[in-house]
Design a protein around this motif. Structure first.
Motif, mmCIF file in Angstrom:
data_model
loop_
_atom_site.group_PDB
_atom_site.id
_atom_site.type_symbol
_atom_site.label_atom_id
_atom_site.label_comp_id
_atom_site.label_asym_id
_atom_site.label_seq_id
_atom_site.Cartn_x
_atom_site.Cartn_y
_atom_site.Cartn_z
ATOM 1 N N LEU A 59 42.236 38.709 5.099
ATOM 2 C CA LEU A 59 43.425 39.607 6.119
ATOM 3 C C LEU A 59 44.617 39.185 4.969
ATOM 4 N N LEU A 251 40.605 49.469 9.192
ATOM 5 C CA LEU A 251 39.815 49.036 8.779
ATOM 6 C C LEU A 251 38.352 48.961 9.889
ATOM 7 N N SER A 275 42.245 43.386 5.379
ATOM 8 C CA SER A 275 42.449 43.862 6.480
ATOM 9 C C SER A 275 43.985 43.899 5.875
ATOM 10 N N TRP A 278 50.127 41.765 6.060
ATOM 11 C CA TRP A 278 50.171 41.017 6.744
ATOM 12 C C TRP A 278 51.332 39.574 6.470
ATOM 13 N N ASN A 295 49.185 44.672 14.032
ATOM 14 C CA ASN A 295 47.840 44.058 13.319
ATOM 15 C C ASN A 295 47.361 43.233 14.393
ATOM 16 N N GLU A 298 45.227 46.349 16.085
ATOM 17 C CA GLU A 298 43.732 46.563 15.580
ATOM 18 C C GLU A 298 42.543 45.864 14.972
ATOM 19 N N LEU A 299 43.209 44.382 14.119
ATOM 20 C CA LEU A 299 42.382 43.690 13.814
ATOM 21 C C LEU A 299 41.521 43.170 15.133
ATOM 22 N N SER A 300 41.752 42.739 16.437
ATOM 23 C CA SER A 300 40.850 42.138 17.540
ATOM 24 C C SER A 300 39.324 43.669 17.618
ATOM 25 N N CYS A 302 38.781 45.775 16.114
ATOM 26 C CA CYS A 302 38.157 46.484 15.353
ATOM 27 C C CYS A 302 36.470 44.996 15.077
ATOM 28 N N THR A 321 37.131 35.134 9.195
ATOM 29 C CA THR A 321 38.731 35.890 8.640
ATOM 30 C C THR A 321 38.873 34.813 7.314
#
Length: 412
Positions: A59, A251, A275, A278, A295, A298-300, A302, A321
């Motif tokens: 991140l 991502l 990613s 941040w 963010n 998108e992160l979760s 993906c 991560t």
């Protein structure tokens, strides 16, 4: 991306920078958009499949761990964040002290099935608020060493059968964690892997192979490795592309390429994906809007799509991560957060003792310069994954480091 999100975190290394750094590894070669770095010695024969795969999701820009996993049981969190604190009743996977950002809801199935955990208050042994310096230190994971060798490169070297296909960086460059004497490669998308030039016809490939066949320089060795790696990646290009299942963006595209590559069983065992951005000095936002919400969504999304996409190899893949540092406890005057120290690490997939929060918590302070105190060296988390999922010695991967037990991995 709005104007509050521009150019806060450091840019990714350029290819020119990669060439300078990779010179220490012995040689580099570029075939189309595929970059290979390798030592002067030829690589060993390829393994047909990797018994385990570690995916490191960085991140970039220093994520705010207090927003991703909220310590709702610490009153200082709410006292320090008057406008951006997340209400406890909006959190998901909540226990008596911690809960996740509501935008992380796509990860609930992984959490509830025991395949996702979080380790809080992790980080470097000492605060380092410089993006470049902290990333270098984090990815070298060998304080005081003059050698620019990353911990993932050491991990590859500590296992038998190292080839250019074992270490893979999704992107146009290779991060510090993968730099070193062992062969690794990078590409931005598996579909663009090809032999560069006017065409990739068999005649052209034969001509290039003949040209470099008998040369003994490190560059020639790297070039031959790049050529063979492009061929060896063919099964990954033949795998179906499930990209529409991922949230749109860089991502999702990167993790879709990783999933296709891993499903092809061509021997990849260590992967890095970035990613970002941040670096939220302004406009962090609240539970259902703002930069953090976008963010985290998108992160979760993906990560959830990635594990669904892995198919038969999901039981061999562990994802972690990491971020160069966290953010300060107290919000600043622009609704953002300045550079801090402690952070949270998410660990998902094979071998994870999930559905729990780990780490030792120190009560937060509310002064302007207050940090999240680091109580677990990030290397202890990584070393526990290495010990649980690979045959490598943790002392070889993290020289001079004595890990403490975290408990996030089964059998550790």
């Amino acid at each position: 991306m709005n104007t509050t999100e521009q150019s806060c975190c450091p840019p990714r290394p350029t290819r020119r920078g990669l060439l300078r750094g990779a010179a220490l590894a012995g040689g580099i070669a570029v075939a189309g958009s595929t970059v290979v770095t390798m030592s002067a010695a030829p690589a060993a024969a390829a393994r047909s499949r990797a018994s385990s795969v570690l995916v490191v999701l960085s991140l970039r820009g220093a994520a705010d761990g207090l927003s991703l996993v909220v310590p709702h049981g610490d009153p200082a969190y709410y006292a320090a964040r008057r406008t951006i604190a997340l209400p406890a009743d909006r959190l998901i996977a909540r226990d008596g002290f911690f809960g996740m950002h509501p935008a992380m809801a796509p990860l609930l199935p992984l959490w509830e099935s025991g395949r996702l955990a979080a380790v809080h208050a992790t980080g470097l042994p000492m605060p380092n608020r410089s993006h470049f310096s902290a990333m270098e230190q984090l990815e070298d994971a060998d304080p005081g060493s003059a050698e620019r060798v990353g911990w993932l490169n050491r991990l590859i070297g500590a296992q038998p059968g190292a080839t250019a296909l074992e270490g893979l960086a999704l992107g146009s460059s290779i991060p510090t964690s993968l730099l070193g004497p062992e062969p690794v490669m990078s590409f931005p998308d598996v579909d663009v892997v090809r032999i560069g030039g006017a065409d990739g016809s068999p005649k052209r490939v034969q001509s290039l192979t003949t040209q470099w066949r008998n040369a003994s320089t490190p560059m020639a060795t790297a070039f031959r490795t790049a050529m063979s790696s492009v061929t060896d990646l063919s099964p990954a290009k033949a795998e179906p592309d499930n990209y529409p299942r991922y949230p749109q963006g860089e991502l999702g595209n990167a993790l879709a390429s990783v999933a296709r590559t891993l499903r092809a069983d061509i021997g990849v065992s260590a992967v890095t994906v970035d990613s970002g951005n941040w670096d939220m000095h302004t406009g962090v936002g609240q539970a259902d809007r703002g930069w953090m919400n976008r963010n985290a969504t998108e992160l979760s999304g993906c990560i959830a799509a990635f594990f669904a996409d892995l198919g038969h190899v999901a039981d061999r893949v562990t994802l972690v991560t990491i971020s160069e540092f966290g953010r300060r406890v107290k919000e600043n005057s622009t609704g953002g957060l300045d550079h801090g120290w402690g952070n949270v690490m998410l660990v998902a997939g094979a071998g994870v003792r999930g559905g729990q929060y780990y780490g030792k918590w120190t009560p937060l302070a509310t002064t302007l310069d207050a940090d999240v105190p680091v109580t677990t060296d990030y290397r202890s988390v990584l070393a526990e994954i290495v010990a649980a999922r690979t045959t490598a010695s943790t002392s070889a991967v993290f020289p001079g480091f004595k890990r403490e037990r975290v408990g996030v991995m089964v059998g550790q």
